[in-house]
Design a protein around this motif. Structure first.
Motif, short mmCIF file in Angstrom:
data_model
loop_
_atom_site.label_atom_id
_atom_site.label_comp_id
_atom_site.label_asym_id
_atom_site.label_seq_id
_atom_site.Cartn_x
_atom_site.Cartn_y
_atom_site.Cartn_z
N TYR A 1 1.13 -1.48 0.27
CA TYR A 1 0.15 -0.27 0.36
C TYR A 1 0.66 1.67 -0.01
N PHE B 1 0.63 4.99 0.73
CA PHE B 1 -0.36 6.80 0.72
C PHE B 1 0.26 7.57 -0.10
N ALA C 1 1.41 10.32 1.85
CA ALA C 1 2.62 11.52 2.03
C ALA C 1 3.48 9.83 2.00
N ALA C 2 4.74 10.22 1.74
CA ALA C 2 5.67 8.92 1.73
C ALA C 2 5.35 8.79 3.14
N GLY C 3 5.49 9.30 4.18
CA GLY C 3 6.20 8.69 5.24
C GLY C 3 6.72 7.48 5.45
N LEU C 4 7.81 8.31 5.36
CA LEU C 4 8.86 7.71 5.59
C LEU C 4 9.64 7.57 7.49
N TYR C 5 10.02 6.90 7.73
CA TYR C 5 10.70 7.15 9.36
C TYR C 5 12.04 8.34 9.24
#
Lengths: 306, 259
Positions: B84, B86, B88-92
């Protein structure tokens, strides 16, 4: 570096200036009494009459006495140089094992502080994890954690000491319990906020991987909470030190910063009290400084922009 | 027709809110075959993201049947049937690019050697070779989104679900990523569900375009693309492309008309 140091030095200089100025009016009545006993002519010439005169006026009318306000043996407000002198005398000039040494007393307080801080931090993190994962704990524990901090520690400390004493537990542990009592709270509050800081999208992402709650805790919630944890630890460690000192006050402890403050108070040796006060403040600053360094180190390890 | 990978029959979803029930999806029927590239397009509130989340098992329909790989979406999620991506990239931020791509592999228990090999392969696939040890803040927005696509590809699920993955990027970067995504799709043969609100993006990428409209969220048109699988960016100036885009626009307008 210079950018940080200059404002701090400015504030220190202002505080020192205010302190130096305040010494004269604070001590002038005592100094006048002392000067009279030493055979110096002072106006007005009776202590009762002098009480009627304001501090500044008295200083102006007796300019010769002014200088001696900085060197009284038992001043109402000691001069900065007197406090520094006392600090020097009780740290560098005596053996650390001596009962006079603030290093000896400092270690007594510090060991209770560190033990209490370790207990408090562990308890705080465990409670925070419980609160974040269990709605029941959120509803039941959080209000008690908040209520616990509304009880004045000065009222609670003697009870803890006495109850634990009657159970045969003395020395380090009762003080550490008081330290833990003060330091667990900022850790709970900070960690609950930190563990809840990942947004819905981050949590959804883990759901798409079918990650277990434990994996979510280790991989996402803990790392995300670290900045909050460090802020809490800095508050917690200074609260723990205050707790240990407060724990020494009601029992007439013979060692520790608290004991020194008490001794100075009871035997009319303000310099002893002031030196202990400053030593405690310096200890707290060093402890907070250590955590600030750890914070920067961990931020760098976690990829923060340098 | 071969068995569909994703099959929706009369799917309904009603959210209960304080303002009364909200009909997010109503009578949604759709089959997606293996290797399809299906775009969902429509105005906000049309349920396109909600439908994608239903496929992913992140929302549960209140009516109808929905199967993914012949399983319920919940079972498919447990079986890690899809990747999946999203909006936004939402990388840590505390993990390197390589570390971020490794995240699902660690969670799913791939061996260390396998992890390293897969990270290298998918970073190559999204053109990020050599960025493995960089932190997310050192990359541009487009590169971060590519890294998040690599993360979704790392564990080799056959289905890729993408929720407006390029919505926050500028036009030029978006064109470039669209081109790369098509190449990636051609190479991997994955089944892709793609939510967008850009008509050119939907037409350029898809084999089928699902037009949706709001209140209640429903499908108003399903358009089979007549464009060839091989699509240079210039295809967007062809009469065929413009005709499909026109039909999508008509569908969107019709959906709006009956309000």
């Amino acid at each position: 570096m210079m950018r940080n140091v200059l404002p701090i030095l400015t504030v220190v200089a202002v505080l020192l200036g205010v302190w130096l100025l305040a010494v004269v009016p604070m001590n002038i009545h005592l100094a006048a009494d002392q000067a009279q006993r030493d055979g110096v002519a002072v106006v007005p010439d009776t202590p009762a009459a002098r009480q009627e005169v304001g501090a500044v006026a008295l200083a102006v009318r007796n300019p010769d006495v002014m200088a001696s306000t900085y060197t009284l043996e038992r001043p109402a407000l000691p001069g900065p140089q007197q406090v520094v002198g006392e600090l020097w005398r009780t740290t560098v000039a005596v053996r650390p094992s001596s009962k006079q040494s603030l290093i000896y007393h400092g270690w007594v307080t510090l060991s209770a502080t560190l033990l209490g801080f370790a207990i408090g931090t562990t308890l705080g993190i465990v409670l925070a994890v419980g609160i974040v994962f269990s709605r029941t704990m959120d509803l039941s524990v959080m209000p008690w954690a908040i209520a616990s901090q509304t009880i004045p520690i000065l009222a609670l400390a003697p009870m803890i000491i006495v109850i634990m004493g009657s159970l045969g537990i003395q020395g380090l542990l009762p003080k550490a319990i008081i330290s833990a009592y003060l330091s667990f709270f900022p850790v709970v509050v900070g960690m609950v906020k930190g563990l809840r800081s990942p947004d819905a999208m981050q949590l959804d992402l883990l759901r798409t991987y079918h990650a277990s709650p434990l994996q979510g805790l280790w991989k996402l919630r803990f790392p995300a909470s670290l900045p909050y944890l460090f802020a809490s630890l800095k508050i917690g460690i200074s609260a723990a030190l205050v707790g240990a000192i407060v724990g020494e006050l009601p029992t007439g402890a013979r060692a520790g910063f608290g004991a020194r403050m008490l001794v100075g108070d009871q035997y009319g040796q303000p310099l002893v009290t002031w030196a202990a006060l400053f030593a405690a403040a310096i200890t707290a600053a060093v402890l907070v400084g250590i955590f600030a360094m750890l914070e920067r180190w961990s931020a760098r390890r976690m990829g923060a922009a340098a | 027709m071969v068995d569909p990978v994703i099959s929706a029959t009369a799917v309904d979803l009603t959210f209960r809110t304080n303002d009364g029930p909200v009909h997010a999806l109503k009578d949604v029927n759709l089959n997606i075959a293996k290797g399809d590239f299906v775009s969902f397009i429509g105005p906000s509130g049309c349920g396109k993201t909600t439908f994608l989340r239903c496929i992913a098992g992140l929302e549960t329909p209140t009516g109808g049947t929905l199967t993914v790989n012949d399983m319920s979406p919940e079972e498919a999620r447990r079986a890690r049937a899809y990747g999946y991506v999203f909006q936004a990239a939402g990388l840590y931020p505390w993990r390197t690019i390589g570390g971020n791509v490794k995240l699902p592999l660690e969670i799913m228990g791939f061996s260390k050697a396998d992890q390293a090999e897969r990270v290298k392969r998918v970073l190559d696939l999204v053109d990020l070779a050599g960025f493995e040890n960089k932190f997310p803040w050192q990359l541009s927005g487009g590169m971060q989104q590519r890294a998040s696509i690599a993360r979704a590809l790392a564990f080799d699920a056959d289905i890729l679900l993408m929720d407006e993955p390029f919505g926050a990027l500028d036009e030029i970067v978006r064109d470039h990523l669209n081109e790369q995504l098509l190449a990636l799709w051609a190479r991997t043969g994955k089944t892709i569900g793609f939510v967008t609100h850009s008509i050119p993006e939907a037409v350029y990428l898809s084999t089928r375009i699902v037009v949706m409209s709001p209140r209640p969220g429903r499908i108003t048109d399903v358009i089979e693309s007549t464009l060839p699988r091989e699509r240079p960016l210039e295809i967007r100036d062809s009469p065929e492309f413009i005709a499909i885009a026109h039909r999508v626009r008509e569908g969107l307008r019709a959906g709006h008309g009956d309000e």
